[in-house]
Write a protein that holds these residues in place. Structure first.
Motif, PDB file in Angstrom:
ATOM      1  N   VAL A 177       1.078  -1.488   0.029  1.00 35.40           N
ATOM      2  CA  VAL A 177       0.152  -0.076   0.045  1.00 35.40           C
ATOM      3  C   VAL A 177       1.482   1.500   0.224  1.00 35.40           C
ATOM      4  O   VAL A 177       0.498   2.445  -0.548  1.00 35.40           O
ATOM      5  CB  VAL A 177      -0.754   0.495   1.471  1.00 35.40           C
ATOM      6  N   TYR A 178       1.475   0.930   0.843  1.00 36.28           N
ATOM      7  CA  TYR A 178       3.121   2.483   1.240  1.00 36.28           C
ATOM      8  C   TYR A 178       3.096   2.379  -0.341  1.00 36.28           C
ATOM      9  O   TYR A 178       3.288   3.877  -1.372  1.00 36.28           O
ATOM     10  CB  TYR A 178       3.529   2.343   1.739  1.00 36.28           C
ATOM     11  N   GLY A 179       3.881   1.368  -1.098  1.00 37.02           N
ATOM     12  CA  GLY A 179       4.668   1.517  -2.740  1.00 37.02           C
ATOM     13  C   GLY A 179       3.570   2.084  -3.635  1.00 37.02           C
ATOM     14  O   GLY A 179       4.509   2.835  -3.948  1.00 37.02           O
ATOM     15  N   GLU A 180       2.432   1.465  -3.570  1.00 38.92           N
ATOM     16  CA  GLU A 180       1.489   2.225  -4.298  1.00 38.92           C
ATOM     17  C   GLU A 180       1.473   3.642  -4.315  1.00 38.92           C
ATOM     18  O   GLU A 180       1.237   4.736  -5.552  1.00 38.92           O
ATOM     19  CB  GLU A 180       0.594   1.922  -4.444  1.00 38.92           C
ATOM     20  N   LYS A 181       1.470   4.298  -3.104  1.00 37.81           N
ATOM     21  CA  LYS A 181       0.830   5.624  -2.634  1.00 37.81           C
ATOM     22  C   LYS A 181       2.273   6.208  -2.374  1.00 37.81           C
ATOM     23  O   LYS A 181       1.742   7.328  -3.703  1.00 37.81           O
ATOM     24  CB  LYS A 181       0.667   5.621  -1.301  1.00 37.81           C
ATOM     25  N   ALA A 182       3.165   5.802  -3.022  1.00 40.18           N
ATOM     26  CA  ALA A 182       4.695   6.534  -3.050  1.00 40.18           C
ATOM     27  C   ALA A 182       4.725   6.761  -4.801  1.00 40.18           C
ATOM     28  O   ALA A 182       5.228   8.126  -4.867  1.00 40.18           O
ATOM     29  CB  ALA A 182       5.670   5.549  -2.712  1.00 40.18           C
TER      30      ALA A 182
ATOM     31  N   THR B 128       2.251  10.269  -5.815  1.00 39.30           N
ATOM     32  CA  THR B 128       2.450  11.656  -4.846  1.00 39.30           C
ATOM     33  C   THR B 128       3.606  12.309  -5.597  1.00 39.30           C
ATOM     34  O   THR B 128       4.278  11.931  -6.209  1.00 39.30           O
ATOM     35  CB  THR B 128       2.345  10.906  -3.478  1.00 39.30           C
ATOM     36  N   ASN B 129       3.693  13.475  -4.736  1.00 44.91           N
ATOM     37  CA  ASN B 129       4.819  14.755  -4.942  1.00 44.91           C
ATOM     38  C   ASN B 129       6.230  13.374  -4.395  1.00 44.91           C
ATOM     39  O   ASN B 129       6.348  13.133  -3.511  1.00 44.91           O
ATOM     40  CB  ASN B 129       4.954  15.883  -4.750  1.00 44.91           C
ATOM     41  N   PHE B 130       6.810  14.250  -4.768  1.00 44.12           N
ATOM     42  CA  PHE B 130       9.112  13.992  -4.541  1.00 44.12           C
ATOM     43  C   PHE B 130       8.765  13.994  -3.104  1.00 44.12           C
ATOM     44  O   PHE B 130       9.281  12.742  -2.314  1.00 44.12           O
ATOM     45  CB  PHE B 130       9.407  14.247  -5.266  1.00 44.12           C
ATOM     46  N   LEU B 131       8.520  15.139  -2.263  1.00 43.77           N
ATOM     47  CA  LEU B 131       8.681  14.539  -0.835  1.00 43.77           C
ATOM     48  C   LEU B 131       8.032  13.612  -0.002  1.00 43.77           C
ATOM     49  O   LEU B 131       8.497  13.280   0.745  1.00 43.77           O
ATOM     50  CB  LEU B 131       8.473  16.275  -0.324  1.00 43.77           C
ATOM     51  N   SER B 132       6.480  13.631  -0.454  1.00 49.47           N
ATOM     52  CA  SER B 132       5.359  12.540   0.315  1.00 49.47           C
ATOM     53  C   SER B 132       5.850  11.573   0.068  1.00 49.47           C
ATOM     54  O   SER B 132       5.942  10.166   0.599  1.00 49.47           O
ATOM     55  CB  SER B 132       4.503  13.033  -0.392  1.00 49.47           C
ATOM     56  N   ALA B 133       6.426  11.584  -1.371  1.00 50.47           N
ATOM     57  CA  ALA B 133       7.111  10.235  -2.076  1.00 50.47           C
ATOM     58  C   ALA B 133       8.627   9.152  -1.345  1.00 50.47           C
ATOM     59  O   ALA B 133       8.459   8.560  -0.975  1.00 50.47           O
ATOM     60  CB  ALA B 133       7.703  10.211  -3.333  1.00 50.47           C
ATOM     61  N   ALA B 134       9.109  10.154  -0.942  1.00 55.75           N
ATOM     62  CA  ALA B 134       9.923  10.047   0.367  1.00 55.75           C
ATOM     63  C   ALA B 134       9.649   9.029   1.330  1.00 55.75           C
ATOM     64  O   ALA B 134      10.439   7.984   1.650  1.00 55.75           O
ATOM     65  CB  ALA B 134      11.639  11.433  -0.006  1.00 55.75           C
ATOM     66  N   GLY B 135       8.765   9.762   2.538  1.00 56.95           N
ATOM     67  CA  GLY B 135       8.579   9.181   2.774  1.00 56.95           C
ATOM     68  C   GLY B 135       7.764   8.115   3.050  1.00 56.95           C
ATOM     69  O   GLY B 135       8.059   6.718   3.568  1.00 56.95           O
ATOM     70  N   LEU B 136       6.984   8.121   2.078  1.00 54.96           N
ATOM     71  CA  LEU B 136       6.517   6.243   1.571  1.00 54.96           C
ATOM     72  C   LEU B 136       6.979   5.488   1.790  1.00 54.96           C
ATOM     73  O   LEU B 136       7.075   3.971   2.247  1.00 54.96           O
ATOM     74  CB  LEU B 136       5.506   7.228   0.708  1.00 54.96           C
ATOM     75  N   ALA B 137       8.032   5.831   0.375  1.00 55.09           N
ATOM     76  CA  ALA B 137       9.607   4.601   0.574  1.00 55.09           C
ATOM     77  C   ALA B 137       9.819   4.387   1.608  1.00 55.09           C
ATOM     78  O   ALA B 137      10.121   3.064   1.912  1.00 55.09           O
ATOM     79  CB  ALA B 137      10.202   5.785  -0.458  1.00 55.09           C
ATOM     80  N   GLY B 138      10.076   5.237   2.537  1.00 55.23           N
ATOM     81  CA  GLY B 138      11.057   5.062   3.519  1.00 55.23           C
ATOM     82  C   GLY B 138       9.763   4.093   4.439  1.00 55.23           C
ATOM     83  O   GLY B 138      10.138   1.935   5.158  1.00 55.23           O
ATOM     84  N   LYS B 139       8.603   3.958   4.551  1.00 57.20           N
ATOM     85  CA  LYS B 139       7.589   3.280   5.144  1.00 57.20           C
ATOM     86  C   LYS B 139       7.635   1.797   4.580  1.00 57.20           C
ATOM     87  O   LYS B 139       7.596   0.641   5.062  1.00 57.20           O
ATOM     88  CB  LYS B 139       6.089   3.922   5.114  1.00 57.20           C
ATOM     89  N   THR B 140       7.623   1.925   3.037  1.00 55.17           N
ATOM     90  CA  THR B 140       7.352   0.170   1.855  1.00 55.17           C
ATOM     91  C   THR B 140       8.788  -0.524   2.853  1.00 55.17           C
ATOM     92  O   THR B 140       8.515  -1.560   3.110  1.00 55.17           O
ATOM     93  CB  THR B 140       7.834   0.482   1.091  1.00 55.17           C
TER      94      THR B 140
ATOM     95  N   GLU C 135      15.019  -0.378  -7.165  1.00 49.80           N
ATOM     96  CA  GLU C 135      13.870   0.780  -7.549  1.00 49.80           C
ATOM     97  C   GLU C 135      14.713   1.541  -7.304  1.00 49.80           C
ATOM     98  O   GLU C 135      14.091   2.773  -7.310  1.00 49.80           O
ATOM     99  CB  GLU C 135      12.753   0.272  -8.274  1.00 49.80           C
ATOM    100  N   ALA C 136      14.526   2.143  -5.235  1.00 50.55           N
ATOM    101  CA  ALA C 136      14.607   2.614  -4.904  1.00 50.55           C
ATOM    102  C   ALA C 136      15.659   3.535  -4.649  1.00 50.55           C
ATOM    103  O   ALA C 136      16.831   3.222  -4.840  1.00 50.55           O
ATOM    104  CB  ALA C 136      14.168   2.674  -3.572  1.00 50.55           C
ATOM    105  N   PRO C 137      16.012   4.549  -4.494  1.00 52.74           N
ATOM    106  CA  PRO C 137      17.521   5.542  -4.387  1.00 52.74           C
ATOM    107  C   PRO C 137      17.897   5.016  -3.127  1.00 52.74           C
ATOM    108  O   PRO C 137      17.269   4.952  -2.077  1.00 52.74           O
ATOM    109  CB  PRO C 137      16.361   7.013  -4.451  1.00 52.74           C
ATOM    110  N   GLY C 138      19.581   5.510  -3.201  1.00 55.37           N
ATOM    111  CA  GLY C 138      19.838   4.937  -1.581  1.00 55.37           C
ATOM    112  C   GLY C 138      19.654   5.923  -0.399  1.00 55.37           C
ATOM    113  O   GLY C 138      19.024   5.369   0.666  1.00 55.37           O
TER     114      GLY C 138
END
Length: 320
Positions: free
Chosen positions: A96-101, A104-116, A143-146
């Motif tokens: 779910v977090y991955g799909e939301k990431a 969304t915009n870049f800033l929100s995506a970074a936080g959601l990616a961390g949760k994923t 797929e995720a950046p460092g």
């Protein structure tokens, strides 16, 4: 044992049986693509028994299928809170977090990616033998950046664990890493090793086809997709994936239609909900100019998922 204790025990047994029956029923609804029925049944169950973690997880998956990710997140988080040691629940929350990431915009995506990442890592920690969880984690690392915890070395660290149970998907990791490194020759070799290790399974052929699509080798892609359609189908949803790729590439639409009909006839699975298969079939008919057949498929989709916005829009488009 006293009469009152016997009665109490019988009540508990009946209650447990009813809970199991409801979960199975809702799971069957999800599997067959009847998502509206599943949501109604699960909300009814949770209104009387809010502590039912499995029902919360199933409700999450129903909302996930509808792409209602905020509602999915809420239900998945409830399942995790109720049973924090269940790796499968963490894995679904990670999806779910991955799909939301992705939406969304870049800033929100970074936080959601961390949760994923956190949820996938927790799923693997709780059940180290869950190959699907390790594949999800490896794909995240690829797929995720460092900055949010991605890394090809981390993906490679999962490969041997995956290979202990599923050698074919170990080669998938090597192929994906090679692609990321722009080593197309090695990538193609690894995808073919995946096919060999899986004894020619359709999912392995599908991955080779996706590689060819990324390389813009569309003739090779189409031939690999034909091989996919002819190969043993350990995962029926592969048929829907093939149809989707052919639709997007505008190639061999008759094969795409044939595969979707076969999928819907032989029995859908949750990974490719039937209402979405009907919608895609409608899109294929519409692309061929057959608006009558397209409308029929869009209506079939909405009969299972009346809030599915894409089918609503498509039906309005062809019905006027």
């Amino acid at each position: 044992m006293t009469s009152s204790r016997v009665k109490a025990l019988l009540v508990l047994v009946l209650l447990f049986t009813a809970v199991c029956a409801l979960a199975d029923s809702a799971r069957d609804m999800l599997t067959s693509g009847r998502v509206d029925e599943a949501i109604s049944a699960l909300n009814g169950r949770l209104s009387s028994t809010p502590s039912d973690a499995e029902s919360s997880n199933l409700l999450c998956r129903a909302y996930f299928a509808l792409e209602q990710f905020d509602l999915a997140e809420s239900s998945c988080k409830k399942a995790v809170a109720l049973e924090p040691e269940n790796g499968r629940y963490h894995r679904w929350l990670g999806h779910v977090y991955g799909e939301k990431a992705d939406r969304t915009n870049f800033l929100s995506a970074a936080g959601l990616a961390g949760k994923t990442r956190d949820e996938f890592e927790r799923a693997v920690q709780l059940d180290p033998h869950d190959v699907d969880a390790r594949v999800d984690l490896a794909e995240f690392y690829l797929e995720a950046p460092g900055i949010v915890g991605g890394g090809r070395d981390k993906a490679l660290s999962q490969a041997k664990f995956i290979g202990a149970t599923d050698p074919a998907r170990e080669h998938w990791v090597y192929a994906r890493v090679a692609e990321k490194n722009h080593d197309t020759r090695t990538a193609e070799q690894e995808y073919r090793r995946m096919i060999d290790a899986s004894k020619g399974d359709s999912e392995a052929w599908l991955n080779l086809a996706l590689f060819y699509r990324h390389q813009k080798r569309f003739d090779d892609m189409e031939q690999a997709l034909i091989k996919t359609s002819e190969a043993p189908m350990s995962k029926p949803d592969v048929m829907v994936d093939v149809a989707q790729i052919l639709f997007r590439a505008n190639r061999n639409l008759p094969l795409a239609i044939q595969l979707l009909k076969r999928y819907l006839t032989t029995g859908p699975v949750e990974e490719a909900p039937a209402f979405k298969a009907h919608y895609l079939l409608g899109m294929l008919y519409e692309k061929q100019g057959d608006k009558t057949s397209a409308a029929k498929e869009y209506r079939a989709s909405l009969a299972m998922a009346r809030q599915f916005g894409s089918a609503k829009q498509a039906l309005n488009r062809v019905a006027h």
